[in-house]
Enzyme design. Sequence first.
Site, short mmCIF file in Angstrom:
data_model
loop_
_atom_site.label_atom_id
_atom_site.label_comp_id
_atom_site.label_asym_id
_atom_site.label_seq_id
_atom_site.Cartn_x
_atom_site.Cartn_y
_atom_site.Cartn_z
N ASN A 121 -8.79 2.97 5.17
CA ASN A 121 -7.49 3.65 5.14
C ASN A 121 -6.42 2.95 5.98
O ASN A 121 -5.24 3.09 5.70
CB ASN A 121 -7.68 5.09 5.64
CG ASN A 121 -6.36 5.77 5.92
OD1 ASN A 121 -5.63 6.13 5.00
ND2 ASN A 121 -6.02 5.90 7.19
N TYR A 134 3.70 -5.87 0.58
CA TYR A 134 3.00 -4.57 0.61
C TYR A 134 2.50 -4.20 -0.80
O TYR A 134 1.34 -3.86 -0.98
CB TYR A 134 3.93 -3.48 1.15
CG TYR A 134 3.28 -2.12 1.31
CD1 TYR A 134 2.22 -1.93 2.17
CD2 TYR A 134 3.75 -1.02 0.58
CE1 TYR A 134 1.63 -0.67 2.32
CE2 TYR A 134 3.16 0.23 0.72
CZ TYR A 134 2.11 0.40 1.60
OH TYR A 134 1.52 1.64 1.73
N LYS A 181 -1.49 -3.88 -2.21
CA LYS A 181 -2.08 -2.65 -2.77
C LYS A 181 -2.54 -2.87 -4.22
O LYS A 181 -3.53 -2.27 -4.64
CB LYS A 181 -1.10 -1.49 -2.67
CG LYS A 181 -0.77 -1.08 -1.21
CD LYS A 181 -1.99 -0.60 -0.43
CE LYS A 181 -1.64 -0.02 0.92
NZ LYS A 181 -2.81 0.46 1.68
#
Length: 250
Positions: free
Chosen positions: A93, A157, A161
């Site tokens: 996470n 970013y 992901k």
Amino acid sequence: MKLEGKVAIVTGSSRGIGYEIAKLYLKEGAKVVVCGSSDVTAQKAVTNLQKELNINDEAILGTGIDLKDNASIKMVITKTIERFGKIDVLVNNAGITSSESILESTDESFQNMFEINFFSCVRLIREVIPYMKKSGGSIINTSSMVGIYASPYQAAYSSSKFAVNGLTKACAKELGQYNIRVNAVAPGVVGTDMVTKNVTEEMKQLLVNSTPLRRMANPSDLAGIYLYLASDESSFTTGAIIQVDGGLVM
Ligand code: NAD
């Protein structure tokens, strides 16, 4: 209790979404390894969790982890086995974000993003497989809505992901034979430090207005899906990227 007898490692659980995941896992009977970027932040979270849940330290282990360092990751795995004897659930996470134009980006800014958001998942997955192979397990990666539709000025970013989603699916295909399930959660906008420090009020309002449920998520809105994916209720779910975004991306 849905996680009775299970042992879970949750990275980035010193605050934000990870803290709420750790809290719900503890409530549901799991033993939880709370990981922060330092021993101090991890211990602070452990103290807060103990106070909030009125529990002693038998079910919690707090530890700092350097996600860029294989030795530090191996140390956390060793501590977990010494303390709890097995690993059933891994929640990758921890993450960072940044905003910059692709033109202004550098190899270093991309590398740093990928080190934390992507390679840490790879490193931890490699380490838990030998333990999960014994009796199955659940690996849950935290992706993002921008890992689905991408975001301007967030190339590093967004691509980190997208990579997490690819890793999730490839690992799900490879590890299913051992009853190791691998899934990802793609949150929308969540009211944590990540958003308060990086997103302007104007942008937040724009995102809220574009969200059918007309609000940002609280970190606790996310925890339930992580509980489902860790529990036996999701025993036939693997390779899924589950959006929890109030309907923002559809
Ligand atoms: P946060 O900033 O509140 O928490 C991030 C956590 O990651 C902290 O516990 C921090 O200690 C840990 N971390 C960061 N860098 C680390 C490092 N180098 N070593 C060890 N630990 C480190 O953020 P959050 O919103 O709770 O984010 C959690 C995850 O959710 C991240 O992967 C993030 O990309 C993802 N996410 C968040 C949002 C959002 O709107 N907040 C949206 C989509 C996805």
